[in-house]
Design an enzyme around this catalytic site. Structure first.
Site, PDB file in Angstrom:
ATOM      1  N   TYR A 180       6.481  -6.816   6.981  1.00 22.56           N
ATOM      2  CA  TYR A 180       7.578  -6.106   6.317  1.00 22.56           C
ATOM      3  C   TYR A 180       7.201  -4.647   6.101  1.00 22.56           C
ATOM      4  O   TYR A 180       7.985  -3.734   6.379  1.00 22.56           O
ATOM      5  CB  TYR A 180       7.887  -6.774   4.981  1.00 22.56           C
ATOM      6  CG  TYR A 180       8.804  -5.986   4.082  1.00 22.56           C
ATOM      7  CD1 TYR A 180      10.180  -5.935   4.321  1.00 22.56           C
ATOM      8  CD2 TYR A 180       8.300  -5.285   2.986  1.00 22.56           C
ATOM      9  CE1 TYR A 180      11.021  -5.207   3.497  1.00 22.56           C
ATOM     10  CE2 TYR A 180       9.134  -4.558   2.156  1.00 22.56           C
ATOM     11  CZ  TYR A 180      10.492  -4.517   2.411  1.00 22.56           C
ATOM     12  OH  TYR A 180      11.319  -3.791   1.594  1.00 22.56           O
ATOM     13  N   SER A 204      10.898   1.574   1.978  1.00 24.73           N
ATOM     14  CA  SER A 204      10.414   0.779   0.850  1.00 24.73           C
ATOM     15  C   SER A 204       9.130   1.405   0.335  1.00 24.73           C
ATOM     16  O   SER A 204       8.432   2.113   1.078  1.00 24.73           O
ATOM     17  CB  SER A 204      10.141  -0.659   1.293  1.00 24.73           C
ATOM     18  OG  SER A 204       9.425  -1.382   0.306  1.00 24.73           O
TER      19      SER A 204
END
Length: 269
Positions: free
Chosen positions: A155, A142
């Protein structure tokens, strides 16, 4: 690795980028094993495949369940005969909270899905991929894996672990037939917020599905598959990912402060 006539496993194939990857790979002549926790959305993906559904198998698997993942390669080979590629796409975000406000169960779940799920899937399929004339592993990290985002720290840590795991795997496999790619998506119009069980967005932000600058998942899938076919080491998906990658390389502290200013409402709720 050209994907035509290859058998490729895609986790998170029931929605979002994963579904777009499944459908795009089918249009390019691949055979696909779509993996997801949600059997309903998997069936929807199969229905969307239309006439290409005969080259698609669907597998309801929890990628955090090591026993279930260990059994998956035999299921894929039973359906397709071989396996040539693995795209570890499945992932979830965390609630938009600072670290002190996150409970331990949430922290563990985010790490298990994003990082350990990727590791277990890779370990399960790698022996089979090494036996093929050519093969490819793609791990989806990401933009948050190289850029700190307030309210998504766990995350981001999980996706940063995916980044370094993938880079290490690339180095380990350099003299083998298996190529390795790490992918860094920016904002993509998916339903990851709902799929992650996150029921509240911070003030001043919007769901990616309605963000005007977010990339369509179909375009994201095209970029990723193009990266596979060109044997790319890194794939940046979206202009925001490319911009922030450059900024974080030039001045990582400035990049961190820039994101803080954009997202500071997270820490004020």
């Amino acid at each position: 690795m050209l994907v035509n006539n290859k058998v490729i496993v895609v986790s998170g194939g029931g929605s979002g980028i994963g579904r777009a990857l499944v459908l795009h790979l089918l249009t390019k002549g691949a055979r696909v094993a779509a993996v997801d926790l949600n059997p309903t959305t998997l069936q929807e993906t199969a229905q969307m495949a239309g006439s290409s559904a005969n080259r698609l198998s669907i597998h309801r698997v929890d990628i955090t369940d090591r026993a279930a993942v260990a059994a998956l390669p035999d299921q894929v080979i039973a359906a397709h005969g071989v396996v040539d590629g693995l795209i570890n796409n499945a992932g979830i975000i965390q609630p938009f909270l600072g670290v002190p406000d996150l409970d331990e169960a949430t922290i563990e779940r985010v790490m298990k899905v994003n990082f350990y799920g990727t590791v277990w899937m890779t370990k399960a399929f790698l022996p089979y991929l090494l036996s093929r004339p050519e093969a490819h592993i793609v791990n989806v990290s990401s933009m948050g894996g190289f850029l700190p985002v307030p309210g998504q720290t766990i995350y981001g840590a999980a996706k940063a672990a995916v980044k370094l795991f993938t880079e290490g795997l690339y180095a380990e496999l350099l003299e083998t037939n298996v190529r390795v790619t790490v992918v860094f998506p920016g904002a993509v119009r998916t339903n990851i917020v709902a799929n992650s069980g996150v029921n509240r967005l911070p003030t001043g932000t919007t769901d990616n599905r309605r963000a005007p600058t977010a990339l369509a998942p179909e375009r994201a899938a095209q970029i990723i598959v193009d990266g596979i076919e060109r044997n790319r080491y890194r794939v940046l998906v979206g202009s925001d990912a490319r911009l922030m990658d450059l900024l974080s390389r030039l001045n990582p502290q400035f990049a961190a402060r820039f994101i803080f200013r954009q997202m500071k409402s997270l820490l004020q709720q």
